[in-house]
Design a protein around this motif. Structure first.
Motif, PDB file in Angstrom:
ATOM      1  N   ASP A 185      13.541  14.051  -9.818  1.00 37.72           N
ATOM      2  CA  ASP A 185      12.250  14.546  -9.343  1.00 37.72           C
ATOM      3  C   ASP A 185      10.662  13.873  -9.313  1.00 37.72           C
ATOM      4  N   ILE A 186      10.503  13.342 -10.986  1.00 37.20           N
ATOM      5  CA  ILE A 186       9.136  12.691 -11.636  1.00 37.20           C
ATOM      6  C   ILE A 186       9.877  11.607 -10.741  1.00 37.20           C
ATOM      7  N   ALA A 187      10.623  11.038 -11.546  1.00 36.51           N
ATOM      8  CA  ALA A 187      10.477   9.209 -11.469  1.00 36.51           C
ATOM      9  C   ALA A 187      10.869   9.090  -9.765  1.00 36.51           C
ATOM     10  N   VAL A 188      10.903   9.822  -8.880  1.00 36.27           N
ATOM     11  CA  VAL A 188      10.723   9.447  -7.652  1.00 36.27           C
ATOM     12  C   VAL A 188       9.216   9.018  -7.574  1.00 36.27           C
ATOM     13  N   TRP A 189       7.851   9.861  -8.037  1.00 34.60           N
ATOM     14  CA  TRP A 189       6.642   9.420  -7.465  1.00 34.60           C
ATOM     15  C   TRP A 189       6.026   8.348  -8.616  1.00 34.60           C
ATOM     16  N   ALA A 190       7.287   8.459  -9.819  1.00 40.48           N
ATOM     17  CA  ALA A 190       6.425   8.067 -11.065  1.00 40.48           C
ATOM     18  C   ALA A 190       7.005   6.630 -10.962  1.00 40.48           C
ATOM     19  N   VAL A 191       8.253   5.689 -10.321  1.00 36.96           N
ATOM     20  CA  VAL A 191       8.277   3.992 -10.531  1.00 36.96           C
ATOM     21  C   VAL A 191       8.078   3.966  -8.936  1.00 36.96           C
ATOM     22  N   PRO A 192       7.805   4.126  -8.248  1.00 41.91           N
ATOM     23  CA  PRO A 192       7.160   3.470  -7.230  1.00 41.91           C
ATOM     24  C   PRO A 192       5.197   3.176  -7.134  1.00 41.91           C
ATOM     25  N   PHE A 193       5.371   3.960  -7.934  1.00 44.22           N
ATOM     26  CA  PHE A 193       3.619   3.517  -8.913  1.00 44.22           C
ATOM     27  C   PHE A 193       3.028   3.194  -9.705  1.00 44.22           C
ATOM     28  N   GLY A 194       4.433   2.800 -10.896  1.00 46.33           N
ATOM     29  CA  GLY A 194       4.720   1.864 -11.722  1.00 46.33           C
ATOM     30  C   GLY A 194       5.137   0.462 -11.406  1.00 46.33           C
ATOM     31  N   LEU A 195       6.128   0.081 -10.276  1.00 41.89           N
ATOM     32  CA  LEU A 195       5.991  -1.032  -9.888  1.00 41.89           C
ATOM     33  C   LEU A 195       4.417  -1.320  -9.008  1.00 41.89           C
ATOM     34  N   VAL A 196       4.807  -0.767  -8.531  1.00 40.95           N
ATOM     35  CA  VAL A 196       2.998  -1.100  -7.498  1.00 40.95           C
ATOM     36  C   VAL A 196       1.625  -1.275  -8.681  1.00 40.95           C
ATOM     37  N   GLY A 197       1.650  -0.524  -9.799  1.00 39.06           N
ATOM     38  CA  GLY A 197       1.079  -1.087 -10.556  1.00 39.06           C
ATOM     39  C   GLY A 197       1.012  -2.028 -11.997  1.00 39.06           C
ATOM     40  N   GLY A 198       2.181  -2.405 -11.959  1.00 36.27           N
ATOM     41  CA  GLY A 198       2.792  -3.506 -12.444  1.00 36.27           C
ATOM     42  C   GLY A 198       2.225  -4.898 -11.833  1.00 36.27           C
ATOM     43  N   ARG A 199       2.267  -4.914 -10.811  1.00 37.40           N
ATOM     44  CA  ARG A 199       1.891  -6.211  -9.550  1.00 37.40           C
ATOM     45  C   ARG A 199       0.650  -6.733  -9.587  1.00 37.40           C
ATOM     46  N   LEU A 200      -0.054  -5.239  -9.521  1.00 40.62           N
ATOM     47  CA  LEU A 200      -1.116  -5.656  -9.215  1.00 40.62           C
ATOM     48  C   LEU A 200      -2.230  -5.582 -10.405  1.00 40.62           C
ATOM     49  N   TYR A 201      -1.603  -5.172 -11.555  1.00 42.32           N
ATOM     50  CA  TYR A 201      -2.059  -5.855 -13.227  1.00 42.32           C
ATOM     51  C   TYR A 201      -1.947  -7.269 -13.068  1.00 42.32           C
ATOM     52  N   HIS A 202      -1.639  -8.165 -12.490  1.00 39.30           N
ATOM     53  CA  HIS A 202      -0.600  -9.236 -12.993  1.00 39.30           C
ATOM     54  C   HIS A 202      -1.414 -10.097 -11.986  1.00 39.30           C
ATOM     55  N   GLY A 222       1.775   4.533 -13.351  1.00 35.14           N
ATOM     56  CA  GLY A 222       3.454   5.054 -13.868  1.00 35.14           C
ATOM     57  C   GLY A 222       2.996   6.224 -13.880  1.00 35.14           C
ATOM     58  N   ALA A 223       1.994   6.570 -14.934  1.00 35.73           N
ATOM     59  CA  ALA A 223       1.609   7.912 -15.325  1.00 35.73           C
ATOM     60  C   ALA A 223       0.520   8.842 -14.025  1.00 35.73           C
ATOM     61  N   VAL A 224       0.453   8.139 -13.118  1.00 36.59           N
ATOM     62  CA  VAL A 224      -0.542   8.832 -12.069  1.00 36.59           C
ATOM     63  C   VAL A 224       0.221   9.194 -10.907  1.00 36.59           C
ATOM     64  N   GLY A 225       2.127   8.393 -10.849  1.00 28.56           N
ATOM     65  CA  GLY A 225       2.801   9.503 -10.324  1.00 28.56           C
ATOM     66  C   GLY A 225       3.347  10.436 -10.431  1.00 28.56           C
ATOM     67  N   ALA A 226       3.582  10.133 -12.259  1.00 25.57           N
ATOM     68  CA  ALA A 226       4.177  11.227 -12.889  1.00 25.57           C
ATOM     69  C   ALA A 226       3.098  12.096 -13.148  1.00 25.57           C
TER      70      ALA A 226
END
Length: 340
Positions: A55-72, A107-111
């Motif tokens: 249930d937590i990963a449903v939020w953390a994973v999308p946020f993490g992917l967006v964050g990783g792409r934004l940083y790059h 991803g931490a924000v999503g978690a």
């Protein structure tokens, strides 16, 4: 003559009929599934409820992917913006380009959002996640192998990586930095698991240990890489980032150990305090039974009180007096008859 080396795949895409299977995306997905399995086992072992981590990963994973792409995209903006560049490529995540710093941060924000919705604290979940995240990174780095990117300097070591000629790269043998980081991440995961068992880390300290250990490895691996990067005072940007985050992680470890020693005994209160809804239902049944018994006692007491009311007592006394008068008259009648 090179006797041994690590070959690179001729293509980063496999076609399953009309469906393209990209090696970069496949590596990330495998890492995610393995990480979810690990964190769920660790969370349940800490006393959490099965399924909470999903249930937590449903939020953390999308946020993490967006964050990783934004940083790059932000740190390598010249690849997507400017003369001769197409900004649309910034959305083509399957071509590579995820920054771990942004992925962990957002991803931490999503978690945190997922944890709040479940009514649990973020630090114990982060501790359960720490080694799982390191393993996910170990798998994800193999996506760089499929794309022939982020390799190191030229080398003639037996484990050198073969790179073929292509856009912005020359054919040759290079340090397989993707492999170095993959193995380092597995070592970090093992370190966190050992330290967690040995010292019973809690309140986010297992996660802080993961961050600090990863930053150490990322620093020396950055020195081997030859891809273009921004430099500050002669050091690559990622080296500065790793140094700053390492310092913050160590400071948190020390302060947390002083202020909040030990480990959380309860990580999911709603689940552990009552062991599910069964205890709550049992308490409710006991309360209902007690209320029913109390109501029965009240009814009995009211009946007893009614029998003791003044009106009822007076009626009973009057009836007794009438009977006594009748009994008194009967003897007198009998005497008169006998005298006549």
């Amino acid at each position: 003559m090179d006797l041994a080396y690590i070959p690179s795949p001729s293509t980063g895409v496999l076609h399953l009929g009309p469906l393209p299977l990209r090696g970069y995306a496949f590596s990330i997905l495998v890492g995610l599934f393995v990480a979810l399995w690990i964190v769920n086992r660790r969370w349940v072992a800490r006393g959490g409820k099965p399924g909470t981590t999903t249930d937590i990963a449903v939020w953390a994973v999308p946020f993490g992917l967006v964050g990783g792409r934004l940083y790059h995209v932000i740190t390598d903006y010249e690849l997507y913006f400017g003369e001769g560049r197409d900004w649309v490529n910034a959305f083509k995540i399957w071509e590579g380009g995820l920054g771990i710093w942004g992925a962990v941060a957002l991803g931490a924000v999503g978690a945190w959002i997922g944890c709040r919705r479940r009514g649990i604290a973020l630090p114990p979940y982060a501790d359960a996640l720490a080694p799982a995240l390191a393993v996910a990174q170990a798998f994800g780095r193999w996506g760089n192998w499929f794309n022939q990117e982020l390799y190191g300097k030229r080398t003639d070591l037996p484990w050198a990586l073969e790179i073929s000629a292509g856009p912005n790269r020359e054919a040759g043998l290079y340090h397989p930095t993707f492999l170095y980081e993959s193995l380092w991440c597995l070592g970090v995961a093992a370190l966190v698991v050992w330290a967690d068992r040995r010292f019973r880390l809690g309140h986010g300290r297992a996660f802080a240990l993961y961050v600090a250990a990863y930053c150490v490895g990322r620093s020396w691996i950055e020195y081997l890489r030859v891809d273009d990067a921004h430099h500050i005072l002669g050091l690559r940007l990622n080296v500065w980032t790793a140094a700053i985050i390492f310092t913050l992680a160590v400071v948190y470890l020390v302060i947390s150990a002083i202020k909040r020693p030990g480990r959380e005994e309860i990580v999911e209160p709603e689940w552990q305090n009552g062991e599910g809804k069964a205890a709550d239902d049992a308490d409710g049944a006991d309360s209902a039974a007690a209320e029913s018994a109390a109501a029965t006692d009240d009814s009995a007491d009211e009946g007893s009180k009614d029998s003791k009311k003044p009106g009822a007592a007076e009626s009973a006394d009057e009836g007794d007096e009438g009977k006594e008068a009748d009994l008194a008259k009967e003897p007198l009648s009998g005497t008169a008859k006998e005298g006549s």
